[in-house]
Design a protein around this motif. Sequence first.
Motif, PDB file in Angstrom:
ATOM      1  N   LEU A 587       0.820  -1.217   0.000  1.00  0.00           N
ATOM      2  CA  LEU A 587       0.000   0.000   0.000  1.00  0.00           C
ATOM      3  C   LEU A 587       0.854   1.266   0.000  1.00  0.00           C
ATOM      4  N   GLY A 588       2.135   1.136  -0.309  1.00  0.00           N
ATOM      5  CA  GLY A 588       3.038   2.278  -0.204  1.00  0.00           C
ATOM      6  C   GLY A 588       2.604   3.485  -1.011  1.00  0.00           C
ATOM      7  N   ARG A 589       2.141   3.275  -2.222  1.00  0.00           N
ATOM      8  CA  ARG A 589       1.723   4.410  -3.047  1.00  0.00           C
ATOM      9  C   ARG A 589       0.560   5.161  -2.394  1.00  0.00           C
ATOM     10  N   ALA A 590      -0.439   4.415  -1.872  1.00  0.00           N
ATOM     11  CA  ALA A 590      -1.587   5.066  -1.232  1.00  0.00           C
ATOM     12  C   ALA A 590      -1.172   5.768   0.055  1.00  0.00           C
ATOM     13  N   ILE A 591      -0.217   5.178   0.814  1.00  0.00           N
ATOM     14  CA  ILE A 591       0.218   5.796   2.073  1.00  0.00           C
ATOM     15  C   ILE A 591       0.938   7.114   1.805  1.00  0.00           C
ATOM     16  N   THR A 592       1.837   7.122   0.834  1.00  0.00           N
ATOM     17  CA  THR A 592       2.557   8.367   0.536  1.00  0.00           C
ATOM     18  C   THR A 592       1.632   9.427  -0.063  1.00  0.00           C
ATOM     19  N   GLN A 593       0.679   9.004  -0.885  1.00  0.00           N
ATOM     20  CA  GLN A 593      -0.277   9.966  -1.442  1.00  0.00           C
ATOM     21  C   GLN A 593      -1.150  10.584  -0.358  1.00  0.00           C
ATOM     22  N   GLN A 594      -1.375   9.823   0.726  1.00  0.00           N
ATOM     23  CA  GLN A 594      -2.197  10.335   1.812  1.00  0.00           C
ATOM     24  C   GLN A 594      -1.552  11.557   2.465  1.00  0.00           C
ATOM     25  N   TRP A 595      -0.201  11.559   2.549  1.00  0.00           N
ATOM     26  CA  TRP A 595       0.499  12.658   3.226  1.00  0.00           C
ATOM     27  C   TRP A 595       1.181  13.609   2.255  1.00  0.00           C
ATOM     28  N   PHE A 596       1.481  13.115   1.062  1.00  0.00           N
ATOM     29  CA  PHE A 596       2.154  13.956   0.063  1.00  0.00           C
ATOM     30  C   PHE A 596       1.434  13.790  -1.272  1.00  0.00           C
ATOM     31  N   PRO A 597       0.289  14.461  -1.426  1.00  0.00           N
ATOM     32  CA  PRO A 597      -0.464  14.308  -2.679  1.00  0.00           C
ATOM     33  C   PRO A 597       0.305  14.910  -3.857  1.00  0.00           C
ATOM     34  N   GLY A 598      -0.024  14.405  -5.041  1.00  0.00           N
ATOM     35  CA  GLY A 598       0.634  14.890  -6.247  1.00  0.00           C
ATOM     36  C   GLY A 598       1.973  14.205  -6.470  1.00  0.00           C
ATOM     37  N   ASN A 599       2.812  14.826  -7.266  1.00  0.00           N
ATOM     38  CA  ASN A 599       4.128  14.264  -7.602  1.00  0.00           C
ATOM     39  C   ASN A 599       5.269  15.135  -7.125  1.00  0.00           C
ATOM     40  N   ALA A 600       4.992  16.096  -6.225  1.00  0.00           N
ATOM     41  CA  ALA A 600       6.047  16.968  -5.722  1.00  0.00           C
ATOM     42  C   ALA A 600       6.993  16.185  -4.814  1.00  0.00           C
ATOM     43  N   ASP A 601       8.131  16.803  -4.493  1.00  0.00           N
ATOM     44  CA  ASP A 601       9.107  16.159  -3.626  1.00  0.00           C
ATOM     45  C   ASP A 601       8.514  15.929  -2.230  1.00  0.00           C
ATOM     46  N   MET A 602       8.893  14.808  -1.639  1.00  0.00           N
ATOM     47  CA  MET A 602       8.458  14.478  -0.281  1.00  0.00           C
ATOM     48  C   MET A 602       9.446  15.090   0.703  1.00  0.00           C
ATOM     49  N   GLN A 603       9.017  16.146   1.400  1.00  0.00           N
ATOM     50  CA  GLN A 603       9.865  16.815   2.375  1.00  0.00           C
ATOM     51  C   GLN A 603       9.574  16.220   3.750  1.00  0.00           C
ATOM     52  N   VAL A 604      10.496  15.401   4.220  1.00  0.00           N
ATOM     53  CA  VAL A 604      10.259  14.584   5.399  1.00  0.00           C
ATOM     54  C   VAL A 604      11.333  14.838   6.439  1.00  0.00           C
ATOM     55  N   MET A 605      11.173  14.200   7.576  1.00  0.00           N
ATOM     56  CA  MET A 605      12.169  14.173   8.634  1.00  0.00           C
ATOM     57  C   MET A 605      12.944  12.869   8.543  1.00  0.00           C
ATOM     58  N   GLY A 606      14.193  12.884   8.963  1.00  0.00           N
ATOM     59  CA  GLY A 606      15.035  11.701   8.933  1.00  0.00           C
ATOM     60  C   GLY A 606      15.773  11.515  10.243  1.00  0.00           C
ATOM     61  N   LEU A 607      16.478  10.386  10.383  1.00  0.00           N
ATOM     62  CA  LEU A 607      17.244  10.076  11.580  1.00  0.00           C
ATOM     63  C   LEU A 607      18.714  10.407  11.357  1.00  0.00           C
ATOM     64  N   ASP A 608      19.346  10.915  12.402  1.00  0.00           N
ATOM     65  CA  ASP A 608      20.782  11.113  12.365  1.00  0.00           C
ATOM     66  C   ASP A 608      21.470   9.759  12.214  1.00  0.00           C
ATOM     67  N   ALA A 609      22.586   9.726  11.508  1.00  0.00           N
ATOM     68  CA  ALA A 609      23.273   8.465  11.208  1.00  0.00           C
ATOM     69  C   ALA A 609      23.701   7.742  12.482  1.00  0.00           C
ATOM     70  N   ASN A 610      24.244   8.484  13.460  1.00  0.00           N
ATOM     71  CA  ASN A 610      24.675   7.842  14.713  1.00  0.00           C
ATOM     72  C   ASN A 610      23.472   7.299  15.481  1.00  0.00           C
ATOM     73  N   LEU A 611      22.383   8.067  15.542  1.00  0.00           N
ATOM     74  CA  LEU A 611      21.185   7.602  16.231  1.00  0.00           C
ATOM     75  C   LEU A 611      20.593   6.389  15.528  1.00  0.00           C
ATOM     76  N   GLU A 612      20.624   6.407  14.220  1.00  0.00           N
ATOM     77  CA  GLU A 612      20.084   5.273  13.460  1.00  0.00           C
ATOM     78  C   GLU A 612      20.895   4.017  13.707  1.00  0.00           C
ATOM     79  N   ARG A 613      22.244   4.169  13.836  1.00  0.00           N
ATOM     80  CA  ARG A 613      23.099   3.016  14.089  1.00  0.00           C
ATOM     81  C   ARG A 613      22.830   2.444  15.477  1.00  0.00           C
ATOM     82  N   VAL A 614      22.645   3.319  16.455  1.00  0.00           N
ATOM     83  CA  VAL A 614      22.351   2.847  17.816  1.00  0.00           C
ATOM     84  C   VAL A 614      21.028   2.113  17.863  1.00  0.00           C
ATOM     85  N   LEU A 615      20.030   2.649  17.174  1.00  0.00           N
ATOM     86  CA  LEU A 615      18.714   1.994  17.158  1.00  0.00           C
ATOM     87  C   LEU A 615      18.771   0.655  16.454  1.00  0.00           C
TER      88      LEU A 615
END
Length: 699
Positions: A587-615
């Motif tokens: 359902l990935g296409r429907a999930i992303t369209q729910q929060w980012f309609p259209g074809n514009a860039d998805m401006q999201v939040m991400g994890l810091d590399a060190n925090l991601e490695r610890v997790l």
Amino acid sequence: MNARTGFLARRPEVLQGTNLRALAGPILICMILGMMILPLPPFLLDLLFTFNIALSVMVLLVSMYTMKPLDFAAFPSVLLFSTLLRLSLNVASTRVVLLEGHTGPAAAGKVIESFGHFLVGGNFAVGIVVFVILMVINFMVITKGAGRIAEVSARFTLDAMPGKQMAIDADLNAGLINEEAARKRRTEIAQEAEFYGSMDGASKFVRGDAIAGLLIMAINIIGGLIVGVVQHGMPIAAAGETYTLLTIGDGLVAQIPSLVISTAAGVIVSRVATNEDIGTQLTGQLFTNPRVMMITGTIILMMGLIPGMPHFAFLVLGGGAIQLGRVLKKNAEAKKASAVLADVLPAAAAPVENAEASWDDVALIDTLGLEVGYRIIPLVDKNTDGELLKRIKSIRKKFAQEIGFLPPVIHIRDNLELRPNAYRIALKGVEVGSGEAFPGQWLAINPGQVSAVVPGTPTTDPAFGLPAIWIDSNMREQAQVFGYTVVDSSTVVATHLNHLVVMHAAELLGRREVQALIERVQKDTPSLVDDLVPKVLAVTTLQKVLQNLLEEGVPIRDMRTIMESLAEHAQRSPDAHDLTAAVRISLGRAITQQWFPGNADMQVMGLDANLERVLSQTLTSGPNPGLEPGLAHTLLTQTEMAMGRQQALGLAPVLLVQHALRPMLSRFLRRSLPQLKVLSYAEVPDTRNVRVVNVVGAG
């Protein structure tokens, strides 16, 4: 001697009674065939005719005291055997009448003689008329009507069988009944259809019996004249009178039981199944309304005052009906007074011996409930077509279209314990929201950019917690000019209710709703459902997967894609959480369209590399990984800060992480930050560009 042998030795009467009942059918058939073949003496004919009359009376009484048709399921067979018994008696009596009729009226037994002389006064012309009238009543009225009712009932019962079967399945899936009760109800439905079908055919026996009786009467009269005049040298007048009276007596003694049996058939098929027999129904529904009795008595009295009418009969019956109406009215008033008195008396005055508790005392909790104070009642009043009722219908329809299943019915009731303008929303008996609404006023909601303040009663929007003011109607336009969002009181309650229903969608998806979804998909793709549920995937697991999706705000409208993904991965892993992750990728296409309609860039939040490695290291530490308190606090604080920066830019609060980390982070962050949505890279379509504008753990 073992225990089983000893039990049988002590209970020989049980086995003997069972054997005798099993032999009743063959003995009756042999007796009927014997009467058609072997000559019977007059005395035995008297016994058999009397038995036929007694049998018909028994059948009529049994039919009147049954509560529902299936209580007398053997009636079609009884109708067949009683018809054969009457016809065989006609054959046996005809043989005796033709052989011994010249000896006098008692040649065929006392019963036939009594019916031929006493009932019709010894007049063969009167006997013929009475016999024909009985035949017409039996054939044209009772039998024809009973057959038509049985035919229509059989048709309607067959048409209603699919709906009744679905209702049984729904009760079984909801846990209201067990497998044994469901099996018993299905059997009763099938037996009911078979009963009315058998009655439709069995009524033809009585119609044929009536026709046969008419032909037998004509044949006996003609045959008697020939035998009496030709063989015994009787005068034509004497032979006609003797054989006609014997034939009429024979016909009446057979057709009167036939008329009784036909009446029993009409009673069986025409009654509505209740917990009362037909006599109680008639007296309880026909003679209980005092107004009807008094009006009827007045009309009869007025008719009795007309000159030339039989005054005594009309006046007595009319006066009796009026008196009965007065008695019924007096009894009704006494019952009403006693009921009011019982409500007023304290509980201590109640009888000491209370009735035993039963399952009827268990009140099932409504899934969704709305309780209102007395000043809000006009908004939900059916008689005044309350505005809130329309909005609630729209809420359920919108929910079904956007979320993907029909929510339970919202039960509305007044609650005098609430404040006059208060309302309370309950989920499975537990309060999940409350607020106040003021009919006739408007709620001005401050979206954060108003130019001035309007006078009114400050409050908070119950759905989203925004500052608001209750204002009068004359301030509505001014508030809109100042930048307020203005809504009426019914919209306030409806918006709050809609918000809570969407928030708790996972809890509203029960077993019944899942079964309805399965049946809905089965109409379009039956092979997909048959191959998946319940062969590969249990209904409970499917329900858990759908609830997991709803908890994270993912609609389940695309059931075909969900079930196709489950069919692909269910055999490899039956775990509901693993299947949920696989379905989310589908359902990935429907999930992303729910929060980012259209074809514009998805401006999201991400994890810091060190925090991601610890997790990631925490995730591989064991079968049930958990976050350390310090790491959990840091993660929550950093995420909240990044989310604030994200919302300040007017962007959707979406955190994009590795697919393996997504379930753990979603469950952890959802408790404190319900507006945050956690997506994985695997759920983003290849055609979408991703821009990380805020990093969790960077500051």
